[in-house]
Design a protein around this motif. Structure first.
Motif, PDB file in Angstrom:
ATOM      1  N   LEU A   1     -81.999 -68.603 -20.000  1.00 12.73           N
ATOM      2  CA  LEU A   1     -82.405 -68.470 -18.607  1.00 12.73           C
ATOM      3  C   LEU A   1     -82.457 -69.843 -17.957  1.00 12.73           C
ATOM      4  CD1 LEU A   1     -85.302 -65.882 -18.982  1.00 12.73           C
ATOM      5  CD2 LEU A   1     -82.962 -65.423 -18.258  1.00 12.73           C
ATOM      6  N   ARG A   2     -82.206 -69.867 -16.658  1.00 11.31           N
ATOM      7  CA  ARG A   2     -82.190 -71.134 -15.923  1.00 11.31           C
ATOM      8  C   ARG A   2     -82.920 -70.946 -14.599  1.00 11.31           C
ATOM      9  NH1 ARG A   2     -77.035 -71.777 -15.611  1.00 11.31           N
ATOM     10  NH2 ARG A   2     -76.782 -70.923 -13.528  1.00 11.31           N
ATOM     11  N   LEU A   3     -83.898 -71.813 -14.358  1.00 13.97           N
ATOM     12  CA  LEU A   3     -84.617 -71.753 -13.078  1.00 13.97           C
ATOM     13  C   LEU A   3     -83.696 -72.108 -11.922  1.00 13.97           C
ATOM     14  CD1 LEU A   3     -88.148 -73.387 -13.528  1.00 13.97           C
ATOM     15  CD2 LEU A   3     -87.644 -71.061 -12.757  1.00 13.97           C
ATOM     16  N   GLY A   4     -83.752 -71.301 -10.864  1.00 14.31           N
ATOM     17  CA  GLY A   4     -82.955 -71.623  -9.687  1.00 14.31           C
ATOM     18  C   GLY A   4     -83.412 -72.910  -9.033  1.00 14.31           C
ATOM     19  N   THR A   5     -84.705 -73.191  -9.109  1.00 15.96           N
ATOM     20  CA  THR A   5     -85.300 -74.420  -8.565  1.00 15.96           C
ATOM     21  C   THR A   5     -86.301 -74.966  -9.573  1.00 15.96           C
ATOM     22  OG1 THR A   5     -85.101 -73.597  -6.285  1.00 15.96           O
ATOM     23  CG2 THR A   5     -86.611 -75.428  -6.663  1.00 15.96           C
TER      24      THR A   5
ATOM     25  N   SER B   1     -87.205 -63.982 -26.146  1.00 14.29           N
ATOM     26  CA  SER B   1     -86.724 -64.550 -27.401  1.00 14.29           C
ATOM     27  C   SER B   1     -87.237 -65.975 -27.537  1.00 14.29           C
ATOM     28  CB  SER B   1     -85.191 -64.555 -27.435  1.00 14.29           C
ATOM     29  OG  SER B   1     -84.717 -65.322 -28.527  1.00 14.29           O
ATOM     30  N   ARG B   2     -87.664 -66.322 -28.736  1.00 17.07           N
ATOM     31  CA  ARG B   2     -88.091 -67.694 -29.013  1.00 17.07           C
ATOM     32  C   ARG B   2     -87.085 -68.418 -29.896  1.00 17.07           C
ATOM     33  NH1 ARG B   2     -94.446 -65.966 -29.821  1.00 17.07           N
ATOM     34  NH2 ARG B   2     -94.937 -65.843 -27.591  1.00 17.07           N
ATOM     35  N   TYR B   3     -85.888 -67.866 -29.939  1.00 15.66           N
ATOM     36  CA  TYR B   3     -84.806 -68.529 -30.671  1.00 15.66           C
ATOM     37  C   TYR B   3     -84.114 -69.512 -29.723  1.00 15.66           C
ATOM     38  CZ  TYR B   3     -80.672 -69.218 -33.578  1.00 15.66           C
ATOM     39  OH  TYR B   3     -79.675 -69.777 -34.341  1.00 15.66           O
ATOM     40  N   PHE B   4     -83.992 -70.757 -30.124  1.00 11.13           N
ATOM     41  CA  PHE B   4     -83.385 -71.769 -29.255  1.00 11.13           C
ATOM     42  C   PHE B   4     -81.872 -71.742 -29.403  1.00 11.13           C
ATOM     43  CE2 PHE B   4     -81.966 -76.026 -28.060  1.00 11.13           C
ATOM     44  CZ  PHE B   4     -82.589 -76.166 -26.822  1.00 11.13           C
ATOM     45  N   LEU B   5     -81.189 -71.464 -28.307  1.00 10.65           N
ATOM     46  CA  LEU B   5     -79.729 -71.438 -28.286  1.00 10.65           C
ATOM     47  C   LEU B   5     -79.210 -72.837 -27.972  1.00 10.65           C
ATOM     48  CD1 LEU B   5     -79.220 -68.084 -26.336  1.00 10.65           C
ATOM     49  CD2 LEU B   5     -78.678 -68.481 -28.739  1.00 10.65           C
TER      50      LEU B   5
ATOM     51  N   SER C   1     -87.822 -79.536 -15.413  1.00 12.66           N
ATOM     52  CA  SER C   1     -86.397 -79.836 -15.591  1.00 12.66           C
ATOM     53  C   SER C   1     -85.721 -78.673 -16.304  1.00 12.66           C
ATOM     54  CB  SER C   1     -86.205 -81.123 -16.409  1.00 12.66           C
ATOM     55  OG  SER C   1     -86.611 -80.932 -17.757  1.00 12.66           O
ATOM     56  N   ALA C   2     -84.401 -78.653 -16.220  1.00  9.88           N
ATOM     57  CA  ALA C   2     -83.645 -77.580 -16.860  1.00  9.88           C
ATOM     58  C   ALA C   2     -83.813 -77.614 -18.375  1.00  9.88           C
ATOM     59  CB  ALA C   2     -82.169 -77.689 -16.485  1.00  9.88           C
ATOM     60  N   SER C   3     -83.750 -78.796 -18.964  1.00  5.50           N
ATOM     61  CA  SER C   3     -83.860 -78.909 -20.421  1.00  5.50           C
ATOM     62  C   SER C   3     -85.255 -78.492 -20.891  1.00  5.50           C
ATOM     63  CB  SER C   3     -83.546 -80.332 -20.871  1.00  5.50           C
ATOM     64  OG  SER C   3     -84.420 -81.269 -20.260  1.00  5.50           O
ATOM     65  N   ASN C   4     -86.286 -78.882 -20.144  1.00  7.64           N
ATOM     66  CA  ASN C   4     -87.645 -78.473 -20.515  1.00  7.64           C
ATOM     67  C   ASN C   4     -87.806 -76.958 -20.425  1.00  7.64           C
ATOM     68  OD1 ASN C   4     -88.288 -81.124 -20.908  1.00  7.64           O
ATOM     69  ND2 ASN C   4     -89.701 -81.299 -19.178  1.00  7.64           N
ATOM     70  N   PHE C   5     -87.206 -76.386 -19.403  1.00  4.46           N
ATOM     71  CA  PHE C   5     -87.321 -74.928 -19.225  1.00  4.46           C
ATOM     72  C   PHE C   5     -86.572 -74.185 -20.331  1.00  4.46           C
ATOM     73  CE2 PHE C   5     -86.253 -70.818 -17.250  1.00  4.46           C
ATOM     74  CZ  PHE C   5     -87.537 -70.401 -16.920  1.00  4.46           C
ATOM     75  N   TYR C   6     -85.391 -74.688 -20.718  1.00  7.20           N
ATOM     76  CA  TYR C   6     -84.650 -74.076 -21.823  1.00  7.20           C
ATOM     77  C   TYR C   6     -85.500 -74.034 -23.085  1.00  7.20           C
ATOM     78  CZ  TYR C   6     -80.016 -73.842 -19.604  1.00  7.20           C
ATOM     79  OH  TYR C   6     -78.942 -73.523 -18.812  1.00  7.20           O
ATOM     80  N   ASP C   7     -86.255 -75.074 -23.324  1.00  3.61           N
ATOM     81  CA  ASP C   7     -87.074 -75.133 -24.530  1.00  3.61           C
ATOM     82  C   ASP C   7     -88.331 -74.276 -24.391  1.00  3.61           C
ATOM     83  OD1 ASP C   7     -87.634 -76.162 -27.153  1.00  3.61           O
ATOM     84  OD2 ASP C   7     -89.153 -77.443 -26.243  1.00  3.61           O
ATOM     85  N   TYR C   8     -88.830 -74.156 -23.180  1.00  2.00           N
ATOM     86  CA  TYR C   8     -90.058 -73.395 -22.932  1.00  2.00           C
ATOM     87  C   TYR C   8     -89.790 -71.887 -22.896  1.00  2.00           C
ATOM     88  CZ  TYR C   8     -93.695 -71.303 -19.961  1.00  2.00           C
ATOM     89  OH  TYR C   8     -94.666 -70.486 -19.436  1.00  2.00           O
ATOM     90  N   PHE C   9     -88.812 -71.494 -22.115  1.00  2.00           N
ATOM     91  CA  PHE C   9     -88.470 -70.068 -21.969  1.00  2.00           C
ATOM     92  C   PHE C   9     -87.064 -69.900 -22.538  1.00  2.00           C
ATOM     93  CE2 PHE C   9     -88.952 -66.348 -18.713  1.00  2.00           C
ATOM     94  CZ  PHE C   9     -88.685 -65.451 -19.725  1.00  2.00           C
TER      95      PHE C   9
END
Length: 518
Positions: A87-91, A143-147, A236-244
């Motif tokens: 998932l990616r935050l729009g903002t 999912s808590r699996y990191f892609l 940030s996008a990278s932080n969000f990828y790791d969080y959600f």
């Protein structure tokens, strides 16, 4: 002699392609002797070796649409397709007005559909790429699996690959509670109605194309997103990828029947919208300060890594037939199967190279084995390619019927639409490899193995990695990739193979030629 061949080839090859269909009945091959037809074009049929390879594990995190649902194929049995997506935050670092209330969270995944109008001139839609008409259980869980985007085992120098058989791995990292469950989800062709306001503040109803449009758990997103305002996790996008880390869309069967649909998770209208409302002081027409309710939204898009996973085994009889010979050729989409074709033995190829003949056309005719189809729909097209080098055939590239705007009716010289005989009811597909055979004879090209598969789009020639397949191919030509367009359709078919007991429908190489010594 080569110059003569070239001149004659140029002047005849295009005409012959259109004449051969009407001349097929004028040829026969009895005891290896050729009976010529009046035009002087002759036919030789060569026995080939063709067999089925079962693709056990294919790469699915490529930028292709994804299958979701459960489909019970009349031949290949029941298969389930699920999706795990980043998932990616729009903002990033979103800010919510003071007192904002989360009203709803809406998922929107449009179907592929075609628009028409009814007798009253109102728009109606017909769903495309939906297979079956039953329901299935649909659940969505965090999912808590990191892609990973890059493969750590390759020193982060190559994109990470994820495969169709990894669902059991991903499920180990799912949260316990679902954020959406539908015990009997059935795709619908109904258009989506949206009631809002026009520019004058009046109630206005608008419509959009059919979609998987559902409300997700509001409390979950309140805690996961809204309550995290100002946090590093949303910065940030990278932080969000790791969080959600993602969502798993899981499809499970609930009955013998089901349905499966193709979705474009990266389409412009695909994603999740968090709608919230808040009060804000404004000035009315009389100049007085009043509180007015405003509505806004925060978008969440699907990320770059989206993985299709498949579950389901072929029936035992199918597995035995795939493993034990070439009586039939089984071509199936999804995780699927493909056919391997070996054209010539050394003696036949040497014989052809020694003769002064002009190749007018060479083709493979694949006949559906309707006795084994169990009423299944036949695929719209077949795709033939160079399996040894993972490349398109030259005949594909030279097909003048290429039409980017009409994939269904494109490259029909190279790969014909299915042709059904009105009298016998038999259906065949013709795959032409004329220039490929000419290169083998005149240019001493390598006689490579060919692959044949069902395809959902003859214009798409990209490939995906294959991690495991069976049986293993002898020699150096392992199955390393498969056509991507085969992986995004669950349809399949059974064809008479190269060892079929039905001599008239057996898969052979058919070579039409002119003897230049006459």
């Amino acid at each position: 002699m080569n110059l003569y061949r070239g001149i004659l080839k140029i002047t005849t090859v295009f005409v012959v392609i259109f004449l051969l269909a009407s001349c097929d009945d004028d040829f026969s091959n009895i005891g290896g002797e050729i009976i010529e037809n009046p035009s002087g074009v002759q036919l030789r049929e060569y026995d080939i070796n063709a067999y089925t390879v079962d693709l056990k594990s294919i790469q699915t995190n490529t930028p292709n649409p994804k299958l979701l649902g459960v489909y019970n194929h009349p031949v290949f049995g029941k298969k389930s397709a699920s999706v795990l997506s980043q998932l990616r935050l729009g903002t990033t670092s979103p800010e919510f007005p003071e007192g904002a209330i989360l009203d709803s969270v809406v998922l929107n995944l449009p179907y592929f559909s075609r628009e028409d109008v009814d007798d009253n001139g109102d728009p109606i839609f017909e769903l495309d790429s939906v297979y079956g008409d039953g329901g299935f259980r649909l659940s969505i869980r965090e999912s808590r699996y990191f892609l990973n985007d890059l493969d750590p085992s390759e020193d982060f120098e190559r994109a990470q690959r994820y495969y169709s058989d990894q669902q059991s791995l991903f499920e180990q990292f799912l949260t316990e509670d679902s954020i959406y469950v539908n015990e009997n989800f059935v795709p619908s062709a109904d258009r989506i109605r949206f009631i809002g306001e026009n520019d004058e503040g009046e109630a206005d109803t608008t419509y959009s194309a059919p979609a998987l449009k559902v409300h997700l758990n509001r409390d979950y997103f309140q805690q996961k997103i809204v309550d995290m305002e100002g946090s590093a996790e949303l910065s940030s996008a990278s932080n969000f990828y790791d969080y959600f880390r993602g969502l798993m869309f899981k499809a499970e069967p609930i009955a013998n029947e089901g349905s499966m649909a193709l979705f474009n998770f990266t389409g412009a209208d695909a994603g999740i919208n968090i709608y919230y409302s808040y009060l804000q002081e404004t000035t009315d027409d009389d100049g007085e300060t009043v509180e007015e309710t405003f509505v806004d939204s925060l978008g969440i898009d699907f990320g770059a890594n989206i993985v299709n996973t498949f579950e389901g085994e072929y029936p035992e009889q199918i597995q035995q037939n795939i493993a034990n010979g070439s009586e039939n050729l089984y071509l199936d989409g999804g995780e699927g199967t493909l056919g391997v074709v070996e054209l010539f033995d050394q003696e036949d190829l040497a014989d052809l190279r020694s003769q002064n003949i002009l190749i007018n056309e060479a083709n493979l005719e694949l006949y559906l084995n309707t006795d084994l189809m169990n009423g299944a729909n036949a695929p719209s097209r077949l795709y033939l390619y160079d399996l040894s080098n993972n490349a398109v055939l030259i005949d594909y590239s030279l097909d003048p019927s290429n039409n980017q705007n009409d994939p269904l009716n494109s490259r029909t010289i190279f790969s014909s639409l299915p042709e059904t005989d009105e009298e016998t009811g038999e259906t065949k597909y013709t795959l032409r490899l004329t220039q490929h055979v000419i290169n083998l004879i005149e240019n001493d090209s390598t006689d490579v193995r060919l692959g044949v598969s069902v395809t959902s789009n003859i214009q798409q020639t990209t490939t995906v990695a294959v991690r495991e397949s069976t049986p293993e191919i002898s020699g150096e030509d392992d199955v390393e990739v498969a056509p991507a367009a085969s992986t995004i359709t669950p349809e399949g078919a059974v064809f008479y193979g190269s060892e079929s007991s039905n001599e008239n429908r057996r898969l052979k190489l058919r070579v039409y030629y002119t003897d230049t010594d006459l």
